[in-house]
Design a protein around this motif. Sequence first.
Motif, PDB file in Angstrom:
ATOM      1  N   ALA A 151      34.744  -2.987  39.569  1.00  0.00           N
ATOM      2  CA  ALA A 151      33.930  -2.316  38.485  1.00  0.00           C
ATOM      3  C   ALA A 151      32.515  -1.598  38.903  1.00  0.00           C
ATOM      4  O   ALA A 151      32.439  -0.313  38.910  1.00  0.00           O
ATOM      5  CB  ALA A 151      35.194  -1.848  37.385  1.00  0.00           C
ATOM      6  N   THR A 188      41.011  -0.705  40.024  1.00  0.00           N
ATOM      7  CA  THR A 188      40.257  -0.636  39.751  1.00  0.00           C
ATOM      8  C   THR A 188      40.412   0.931  39.877  1.00  0.00           C
ATOM      9  O   THR A 188      40.442   1.550  40.670  1.00  0.00           O
ATOM     10  CB  THR A 188      39.522  -1.680  40.018  1.00  0.00           C
ATOM     11  OG1 THR A 188      39.653  -2.644  39.955  1.00  0.00           O
ATOM     12  CG2 THR A 188      37.696  -1.318  39.837  1.00  0.00           C
ATOM     13  N   GLU A 236      37.738   2.558  38.880  1.00  0.00           N
ATOM     14  CA  GLU A 236      36.246   3.337  39.652  1.00  0.00           C
ATOM     15  C   GLU A 236      36.247   2.848  41.111  1.00  0.00           C
ATOM     16  O   GLU A 236      35.501   4.336  41.781  1.00  0.00           O
ATOM     17  CB  GLU A 236      35.203   2.226  39.456  1.00  0.00           C
ATOM     18  CG  GLU A 236      34.602   2.828  38.156  1.00  0.00           C
ATOM     19  CD  GLU A 236      35.865   1.787  36.527  1.00  0.00           C
ATOM     20  OE1 GLU A 236      35.472   1.884  35.737  1.00  0.00           O
ATOM     21  OE2 GLU A 236      36.769   0.824  37.096  1.00  0.00           O
ATOM     22  N   GLU A 243      35.566   6.279  43.434  1.00  0.00           N
ATOM     23  CA  GLU A 243      34.959   6.553  45.044  1.00  0.00           C
ATOM     24  C   GLU A 243      36.098   6.746  45.543  1.00  0.00           C
ATOM     25  O   GLU A 243      35.271   7.472  47.121  1.00  0.00           O
ATOM     26  CB  GLU A 243      34.363   5.192  45.523  1.00  0.00           C
ATOM     27  CG  GLU A 243      33.303   4.734  44.300  1.00  0.00           C
ATOM     28  CD  GLU A 243      32.415   5.984  44.445  1.00  0.00           C
ATOM     29  OE1 GLU A 243      31.432   6.015  45.576  1.00  0.00           O
ATOM     30  OE2 GLU A 243      31.616   6.209  43.145  1.00  0.00           O
TER      31      GLU A 243
END
Length: 202
Positions: free
Chosen positions: A13, A75, A77, A81
């Motif tokens: 993260a 995750t 995050e 992305e």
Amino acid sequence: MSDDPTDVRAFFATRAAGWDSRFPDDGPAYAAAVAELGLRPGDAVLDAGCGTGRALPPLRTAVGPSGTVIGADLTPEMLAEAVRAGRRGPGGAGALLLADVGRLPLRDGGLDAVFGAGLVSHLADPVAGLRELARVVRPGGRLALFHPIGRAALAARHGRQLTPDDLRAEPRLRPVLAEAGWRLVSYADEDARYLALAVREA
């Protein structure tokens, strides 16, 4: 780093935002590894622990518009992305799934293959995790365990020595895969890549 899922999630993260920029030259290695997976148009493939989704475009190219590409990661995050990089949905490369690869919300035998980059060393229980991947793949389907650099180069990058208990070493990996329902069919551990290919036993 611990292989507990909570610790793995926390580790990635905090690194998600700059992940792709840290390894900008890995694209060709991912594409070459995907090519060795032997995917065909129309196949269904999972990128297990997909991170920012760097394998998703070559996986999509391999299975074509009629195929199915799923990227799963625990995750949020990292998946964010992947979205920012345009690797989701019809205009990107595949569907993204927030999930622990040790407990996948996928049906038995529904996939033709699994691609796992840097995955095996982060599994809390490697046999159980690889068995779960076997569950969602049809008999005769394939698994690629990949890293864009080999074990020695990776250890050097992290200032570590290679040890005999490294799960990615062939003598350790082969029996773990077998216990989980996979048969190791090829193994390469070179400075420029690590790639273990296995077939799902009936």
